[in-house]
Motif scaffolding. Structure first.
Motif, PDB file in Angstrom:
ATOM      1  N   ILE A  19      12.823 -51.168 -19.528  1.00  0.00           N
ATOM      2  CA  ILE A  19      13.533 -51.381 -20.427  1.00  0.00           C
ATOM      3  C   ILE A  19      13.459 -49.808 -20.745  1.00  0.00           C
ATOM      4  N   ASP A  20      14.127 -48.951 -20.666  1.00  0.00           N
ATOM      5  CA  ASP A  20      14.340 -48.018 -21.149  1.00  0.00           C
ATOM      6  C   ASP A  20      15.578 -46.962 -22.574  1.00  0.00           C
ATOM      7  N   ILE A  21      15.391 -46.889 -23.575  1.00  0.00           N
ATOM      8  CA  ILE A  21      16.657 -46.627 -24.382  1.00  0.00           C
ATOM      9  C   ILE A  21      17.106 -44.804 -24.198  1.00  0.00           C
ATOM     10  N   ILE A  22      17.922 -44.605 -23.956  1.00  0.00           N
ATOM     11  CA  ILE A  22      18.820 -43.640 -23.620  1.00  0.00           C
ATOM     12  C   ILE A  22      20.004 -43.592 -24.147  1.00  0.00           C
ATOM     13  N   GLU A  23      20.242 -42.114 -25.013  1.00  0.00           N
ATOM     14  CA  GLU A  23      21.211 -41.679 -25.690  1.00  0.00           C
ATOM     15  C   GLU A  23      22.099 -42.877 -25.718  1.00  0.00           C
ATOM     16  N   GLY A  24      22.833 -43.703 -25.935  1.00  0.00           N
ATOM     17  CA  GLY A  24      24.001 -44.942 -27.296  1.00  0.00           C
ATOM     18  C   GLY A  24      23.947 -45.856 -25.895  1.00  0.00           C
ATOM     19  N   SER A  25      22.457 -46.057 -24.335  1.00  0.00           N
ATOM     20  CA  SER A  25      22.478 -47.232 -23.621  1.00  0.00           C
ATOM     21  C   SER A  25      21.189 -47.882 -22.935  1.00  0.00           C
ATOM     22  N   TRP A  26      20.993 -48.679 -22.291  1.00  0.00           N
ATOM     23  CA  TRP A  26      19.787 -48.634 -22.357  1.00  0.00           C
ATOM     24  C   TRP A  26      19.871 -48.674 -19.993  1.00  0.00           C
ATOM     25  N   ILE A  27      18.401 -48.772 -19.985  1.00  0.00           N
ATOM     26  CA  ILE A  27      18.967 -49.419 -18.182  1.00  0.00           C
ATOM     27  C   ILE A  27      17.169 -49.947 -18.449  1.00  0.00           C
ATOM     28  N   PHE A  28      17.724 -51.413 -17.937  1.00  0.00           N
ATOM     29  CA  PHE A  28      16.854 -52.463 -17.488  1.00  0.00           C
ATOM     30  C   PHE A  28      16.901 -52.554 -16.199  1.00  0.00           C
ATOM     31  N   SER A  53      18.324 -51.426 -11.002  1.00  0.00           N
ATOM     32  CA  SER A  53      18.344 -51.122 -12.730  1.00  0.00           C
ATOM     33  C   SER A  53      19.947 -51.547 -12.350  1.00  0.00           C
ATOM     34  N   VAL A  54      19.943 -51.498 -14.145  1.00  0.00           N
ATOM     35  CA  VAL A  54      21.523 -51.950 -14.017  1.00  0.00           C
ATOM     36  C   VAL A  54      21.533 -50.518 -15.597  1.00  0.00           C
ATOM     37  N   CYS A  55      22.340 -49.989 -15.733  1.00  0.00           N
ATOM     38  CA  CYS A  55      22.687 -49.810 -17.286  1.00  0.00           C
ATOM     39  C   CYS A  55      23.548 -50.189 -18.752  1.00  0.00           C
ATOM     40  N   ILE A  56      22.813 -50.498 -19.409  1.00  0.00           N
ATOM     41  CA  ILE A  56      24.295 -51.519 -20.353  1.00  0.00           C
ATOM     42  C   ILE A  56      24.401 -50.497 -21.095  1.00  0.00           C
ATOM     43  N   ILE A  57      26.175 -50.958 -21.966  1.00  0.00           N
ATOM     44  CA  ILE A  57      26.285 -49.834 -22.892  1.00  0.00           C
ATOM     45  C   ILE A  57      26.280 -51.272 -24.148  1.00  0.00           C
ATOM     46  N   GLY A  75      24.134 -64.034 -15.443  1.00  0.00           N
ATOM     47  CA  GLY A  75      25.916 -64.081 -15.272  1.00  0.00           C
ATOM     48  C   GLY A  75      26.093 -63.268 -15.780  1.00  0.00           C
ATOM     49  N   THR A  76      25.922 -62.358 -16.207  1.00  0.00           N
ATOM     50  CA  THR A  76      26.659 -61.342 -16.844  1.00  0.00           C
ATOM     51  C   THR A  76      26.638 -59.978 -15.701  1.00  0.00           C
ATOM     52  N   SER A  77      27.869 -59.857 -14.974  1.00  0.00           N
ATOM     53  CA  SER A  77      29.018 -59.063 -14.225  1.00  0.00           C
ATOM     54  C   SER A  77      28.444 -57.391 -14.512  1.00  0.00           C
ATOM     55  N   LEU A  78      27.359 -57.162 -13.550  1.00  0.00           N
ATOM     56  CA  LEU A  78      27.068 -55.601 -14.048  1.00  0.00           C
ATOM     57  C   LEU A  78      26.962 -54.879 -12.824  1.00  0.00           C
ATOM     58  N   THR A  79      27.072 -53.209 -12.851  1.00  0.00           N
ATOM     59  CA  THR A  79      26.887 -52.385 -11.476  1.00  0.00           C
ATOM     60  C   THR A  79      25.490 -51.741 -10.767  1.00  0.00           C
ATOM     61  N   VAL A  80      25.264 -51.804  -9.931  1.00  0.00           N
ATOM     62  CA  VAL A  80      23.633 -51.433  -9.969  1.00  0.00           C
ATOM     63  C   VAL A  80      23.580 -49.864  -9.794  1.00  0.00           C
ATOM     64  N   VAL A  81      22.404 -49.432 -10.605  1.00  0.00           N
ATOM     65  CA  VAL A  81      22.741 -47.592 -10.731  1.00  0.00           C
ATOM     66  C   VAL A  81      21.353 -47.438  -9.574  1.00  0.00           C
ATOM     67  N   ASN A  82      20.367 -48.256  -9.510  1.00  0.00           N
ATOM     68  CA  ASN A  82      19.253 -47.658  -9.325  1.00  0.00           C
ATOM     69  C   ASN A  82      18.400 -49.334  -7.429  1.00  0.00           C
ATOM     70  N   SER A  83      19.084 -48.282  -6.302  1.00  0.00           N
ATOM     71  CA  SER A  83      18.854 -50.555  -6.114  1.00  0.00           C
ATOM     72  C   SER A  83      17.849 -49.616  -4.823  1.00  0.00           C
ATOM     73  N   LYS A  84      16.359 -50.126  -5.000  1.00  0.00           N
ATOM     74  CA  LYS A  84      15.444 -50.399  -3.910  1.00  0.00           C
ATOM     75  C   LYS A  84      15.429 -51.096  -3.536  1.00  0.00           C
ATOM     76  N   ASN A  85      14.289 -51.567  -2.484  1.00  0.00           N
ATOM     77  CA  ASN A  85      13.819 -52.716  -1.327  1.00  0.00           C
ATOM     78  C   ASN A  85      12.953 -53.840  -3.005  1.00  0.00           C
ATOM     79  N   SER A  86      13.815 -54.465  -3.194  1.00  0.00           N
ATOM     80  CA  SER A  86      13.488 -55.708  -4.004  1.00  0.00           C
ATOM     81  C   SER A  86      13.075 -55.184  -5.382  1.00  0.00           C
ATOM     82  N   LYS A  87      14.122 -54.179  -6.341  1.00  0.00           N
ATOM     83  CA  LYS A  87      14.149 -53.563  -6.708  1.00  0.00           C
ATOM     84  C   LYS A  87      15.218 -52.793  -7.211  1.00  0.00           C
TER      85      LYS A  87
END
Length: 195
Positions: A110-119, A156-160, A142-154
């Motif tokens: 879990i990374d906290i960036i300026e004003g949002s999070w990357i899980f 990340s998503v950004c959370i506002i 159950g939360t609809s999200l957009t993939v921001v970093n796609s790797k094999n079996s991994k």
């Protein structure tokens, strides 16, 4: 069918074992609007309402569901993402979510960036349809999200901030298990290519 736009955070009030199944009793503000046999997504898992009393309703999760999801890890007092099924004619603000969890994943960063999070999450890939793509859709608890970093079996998503405050993401910790539903269109495309 669901959209992955979480309606509210419910509270687990009671968990009762019934052979290999469990009955989950949940407190939610929309309970008075529910009816028996209605489908509701619980952390992305479609379950059927079997009883209603005041502000609480009960659903049953069978053994197979418990083996494929994180619902068996819940304890009274836990918060759970809730979404009632989509109404015909309503806007599809998220993406097409069936409420049929494909697998679970572990939150590994879990990374906290300026004003949002990357899980970031990792899962055990069991089939060729369990894929993510950059800017593609995925459902996490159950939360609809957009993939921001796609790797094999991994992935990340950004959370506002709004999503963080109004879903179970604010309670999620490194090492926690989440439910994953891959994009239905991506699963069909992967199946067609395989065949």
């Amino acid at each position: 069918m669901f959209t992955g736009i979480i309606e509210e955070l419910g509270t687990i009030k009671k968990i009762q074992k019934d052979k290999g199944n469990i009955h989950l009793t949940i407190d939610a503000s929309f309970t008075p609007e529910l009816k028996i046999d209605q489908s509701i997504a619980h952390n992305g898992v479609c379950l059927t309402v079997i009883s209603i009393k005041n502000s609480e309703y009960t659903v049953i999760a069978i053994k197979e569901t418990l083996e494929k999801t994180n619902l068996g890890n819940l304890v009274p007092g836990d918060k759970i993402n809730l979404e009632r099924c989509m109404k015909i004619g309503a806007r599809l603000d998220g993406h097409i979510v069936q409420g049929h969890v494909d697998t679970t994943a572990i939150c590994n960063q879990i990374d906290i960036i300026e004003g949002s999070w990357i899980f970031s999450f990792e899962y055990a890939k069991k089939s060729t349809s369990e894929i993510t793509v950059e800017k593609g859709s995925i459902s996490v608890n159950g939360t609809s999200l957009t993939v921001v970093n796609s790797k094999n079996s991994k992935f990340s998503v950004c959370i506002i901030p709004y999503t963080f405050e109004n879903t179970s993401f604010k309670y999620l910790k490194k090492g926690d298990q989440v439910n994953i539903e891959f994009d239905i269109i991506g699963k069909y495309v992967a199946r067609m290519i395989k065949n």
